[in-house]
Every structure is written in structure tokens, then in C-alpha cells.
Write a protein that holds these residues in place. Sequence first.
Motif, PDB file in Angstrom:
ATOM      1  N   GLY A 109       0.846  -1.187   0.000  1.00  0.00           N
ATOM      2  CA  GLY A 109       0.000   0.000   0.000  1.00  0.00           C
ATOM      3  C   GLY A 109       0.873   1.226   0.000  1.00  0.00           C
ATOM      4  O   GLY A 109       1.770   1.381  -0.832  1.00  0.00           O
ATOM      5  N   SER A 110       0.675   2.102   0.972  1.00  0.00           N
ATOM      6  CA  SER A 110       1.480   3.315   1.081  1.00  0.00           C
ATOM      7  C   SER A 110       2.662   3.132   2.027  1.00  0.00           C
ATOM      8  O   SER A 110       3.455   4.048   2.235  1.00  0.00           O
ATOM      9  N   LYS A 111       2.794   1.950   2.579  1.00  0.00           N
ATOM     10  CA  LYS A 111       3.847   1.693   3.552  1.00  0.00           C
ATOM     11  C   LYS A 111       5.098   1.160   2.859  1.00  0.00           C
ATOM     12  O   LYS A 111       5.039   0.236   2.053  1.00  0.00           O
TER      13      LYS A 111
END
Length: 249
Positions: A109-111
Motif C-alpha cells: 500500500g502506502s507503507k
Amino acid sequence: MKRFLIAAASVALIAGIAVNSVNAATNGEDERGYVTVSASSNKKLVPDTAEISVSVVTNDKKSMQNATAENKEISDKIYAAIKAMINPENGDYVKTTNFRANPIYSYSGSKRNFDKYEVSNTIVINTKSIDKVGSIIDKAIALGATDVENLNFSVSKYEHECDALLTSATKKARAQADTLVKAAGSSIVGVKSLNGSCSPNAVTRVMYNQMNKSLMADSVAAESAGASTPIEVGVVKIYANVNASFFVK
């Protein structure tokens, strides 16, 4: 003059030479006719030089220093082995063209998540020992090279061959122009423009990498058996093209 232009154009059309043209140019008050032609020459040559690019890629999840040390150990072995196989007195050499060391991240994801440290060292071998190309590739892989990125064959006397082909193409262009103009009852009196180009056909390329396990395994097996991976040199075809315009009277 107009009658000459019509007649010359008709001769060119009848001869079926689509690349040639006859035109009129105005230079101040002096109208001068000219003929434009194109010609080419080519030659097939057996390559006498090979350039091989191999890479050593190492990884470590805990330390950049460990990845770098491992890369250096493998690269030093490859340098030493390849230098013993080539002939510097014949212009052969080995050099590093790219060294990269950086952390590798994966994403969810955004991690962003740290994955590993990666070190890459790219080594280029340039040699006229064409008969040793297969053995050089096998040796590099057997010692730990992870990628053979490309193999290029070329002709060392490329410029000399190009000059000869351009000369030949220019003579052909002049002969074509003489034929056209003579058929039209005129003669060439000077060069209006002349340009040429020379280039080889596509060079041979091969690629082994970590994803192609079968090729890498075959190369290691060949090295262990005292044989070498067969490499087909093929030929390099050099093309020369000339476009010329000649003034006529």
C-alpha cells in the motif's frame, strides 16, 4: 533550357531510376540545371572485436558493508581470471563501468518496508580474442557473475571500411549522373551538393541473468567440463549511402 529539363526528366523516367531527378535552380540571374542522384555500397565483414558486459549483484539483509565485501571478493576473482585470458598488448582491457550500492524497499500500500541492501558492479571486457568469448562468459559466471547483460561484436577498422564504401558510393553516384546527363545531350560542370552516411547493421546481443537459471547453469557446466558456451560471431554488414547533385550545362 526548359526543353532540356523536359527531355532529361523523360530519360530518367524511361530508365526507371526513381531516386534520380533533374531540376532547375535559380542563382541570381543565372538559371542553372542540375541532376540529383543517390547511390549506395555495402560490405559484409567478420567481426574482430567483442565487448562483453557482466555484472556482479550481491545482497545482505543486515549490512551494506557485508554486501559490498562479498561483491568485491567476487569481482576481484573475475578481474584476475579475465585479465589472464585476454591480451592487453592487442588492445584488450577490462574496466568497471558502473558501481551501485543502495537499500532496496518493498511496498505494501502506502507503507514502505526495508527489504535488503544491494550492491551491483558492472564489468566490461573488450577483446580481440574472439575465440575466447564463450570461455570468458563461462568463467565470469562460474566465479559468481549474476548477469551477462550484452555481447557486442564489431569491426576494429570500421572508419577505414566506411571511407572505402563512401568512396565507392560517390563514384557510383557520379556514374549515374553522367549516364543521365549524357543521354540528355549535356554534361556535368560541377558539384551542387554532396552528402553521405555510413552505418553498420544491428550488432549481435545476448543476455544471461539471474532469472534465466538454465542458461546460467549451462554456462557453469561448460566451464566445469573444460568446454565453453558456443558463441556464433556472424557478420557485420556496413552500409554507405550518398546523395549528390551536380550542375549541368
